[in-house]
Design a protein around this motif. Structure first.
Motif, short mmCIF file in Angstrom:
data_model
loop_
_atom_site.label_atom_id
_atom_site.label_comp_id
_atom_site.label_asym_id
_atom_site.label_seq_id
_atom_site.Cartn_x
_atom_site.Cartn_y
_atom_site.Cartn_z
N SER A 96 0.39 -1.54 0.03
CA SER A 96 -0.13 -0.04 0.09
C SER A 96 0.85 0.88 0.13
O SER A 96 0.45 1.95 -0.32
CB SER A 96 -0.61 -0.06 1.35
N LEU A 97 1.74 0.80 0.55
CA LEU A 97 2.83 2.27 0.34
C LEU A 97 3.41 3.08 -1.00
O LEU A 97 3.68 3.77 -1.11
CB LEU A 97 4.01 2.54 1.73
N GLU A 98 3.84 1.16 -1.01
CA GLU A 98 4.32 0.94 -2.44
C GLU A 98 3.39 2.22 -3.67
O GLU A 98 4.17 2.97 -4.82
CB GLU A 98 4.87 0.41 -3.06
N MET A 99 2.53 1.69 -3.34
CA MET A 99 1.26 1.72 -4.39
C MET A 99 1.42 3.86 -4.38
O MET A 99 0.90 4.55 -5.67
CB MET A 99 0.27 1.19 -4.14
N ALA A 100 0.86 4.10 -3.06
CA ALA A 100 0.76 5.79 -2.94
C ALA A 100 1.78 6.63 -3.67
O ALA A 100 1.81 7.12 -3.86
CB ALA A 100 0.77 5.92 -1.15
N LYS A 112 -4.26 11.46 2.11
CA LYS A 112 -4.48 10.56 3.37
C LYS A 112 -5.82 9.54 3.39
O LYS A 112 -5.59 9.31 5.00
CB LYS A 112 -5.30 12.17 3.69
N GLU A 113 -6.32 9.61 2.32
CA GLU A 113 -7.13 8.39 2.77
C GLU A 113 -6.11 7.38 2.58
O GLU A 113 -6.45 6.13 2.92
CB GLU A 113 -7.97 8.95 1.34
N GLY A 114 -5.42 7.37 1.01
CA GLY A 114 -4.18 6.21 1.40
C GLY A 114 -3.82 6.06 2.57
O GLY A 114 -3.63 4.59 3.16
N VAL A 115 -3.51 6.87 3.12
CA VAL A 115 -2.49 6.88 4.72
C VAL A 115 -3.68 5.79 6.39
O VAL A 115 -2.73 4.86 6.72
CB VAL A 115 -1.83 7.91 5.43
N GLU A 116 -4.84 6.77 5.82
CA GLU A 116 -5.96 5.88 7.10
C GLU A 116 -5.98 4.65 5.97
O GLU A 116 -5.95 3.56 7.29
CB GLU A 116 -7.18 6.75 6.41
#
Length: 188
Positions: A96-100, A112-116
């Motif tokens: 998920s972090l890599e995709m962000a 913000k939505e991705g971090v949540e």
């Protein structure tokens, strides 16, 4: 004294040899042969039993060595792969972090939505692996086994109670991984 010894030797009757006795009494010869056969049979049975017990002992000893070796292998594998479950739970968080980071034009809201969502995945991974937060509430009594007091500050609450949490602590099952860093109230 020598005369006494001579007397005793003369008083003792001479006994027959075993061969003379066997010739004189054939029943004794048959009984002796039967006893010898019984003894030979008993010796053979005992030797067979000893061989059987030696074989059973060697098999039990080998089985014990195999169990010990398997247990050592299992312990080594447990140490080597102890974090396998935790690692499996952490891989989606990394994904998920890599995709962000791959998003070319991120907006503040999408970040913000991705971090949540990533935080939810991380919290889920912690929960699955019994990694629990130690986050004391304000006014909670200081627990030196779970909290580390950084400083004492004047406050309108009881002495030795938590005023603020500077950093959360964590426990793995019942073992403290990191204590919560807190400030505590001074006595009034």
């Amino acid at each position: 004294m020598q005369e006494q010894d001579k007397k005793t030797e003369q008083d003792i009757p001479v006994t027959e040899t075993a061969a003379e006795t066997a010739q004189a009494n054939p029943e004794l010869d048959a009984t002796a042969d039967q006893t010898v056969q019984n003894n030979d049979q008993l010796i053979a049975e005992l030797q067979a039993k000893v061989a059987e017990l030696q074989d059973a002992f060697m098999r039990a000893k080998a089985e014990g060595e195999n169990i010990r070796r398997r247990a050592q292998d299992d312990i080594a594998k447990a140490h080597k792969f102890a974090i396998e479950g935790f690692a499996e739970a952490m891989v989606p968080v990394k994904d998920s972090l890599e995709m962000a980071l791959k998003v070319e034009t991120p907006s503040i809201d999408s970040l913000k939505e991705g971090v949540e969502l990533t935080l939810k995945q991380l919290s889920s991974a912690f929960e699955k692996n019994r990694l629990l937060e130690v986050n004391p509430l304000q006014g909670e009594k200081l627990d030196p086994d779970r909290h580390q007091a950084i400083s004492m500050v004047p406050a309108e609450q009881d002495a030795n109670t938590v005023v603020t949490v500077l950093q959360k602590g964590y426990m793995i099952a019942d073992r403290l991984l990191r204590p919560a860093l807190v400030t505590v109230a001074q006595g009034k």
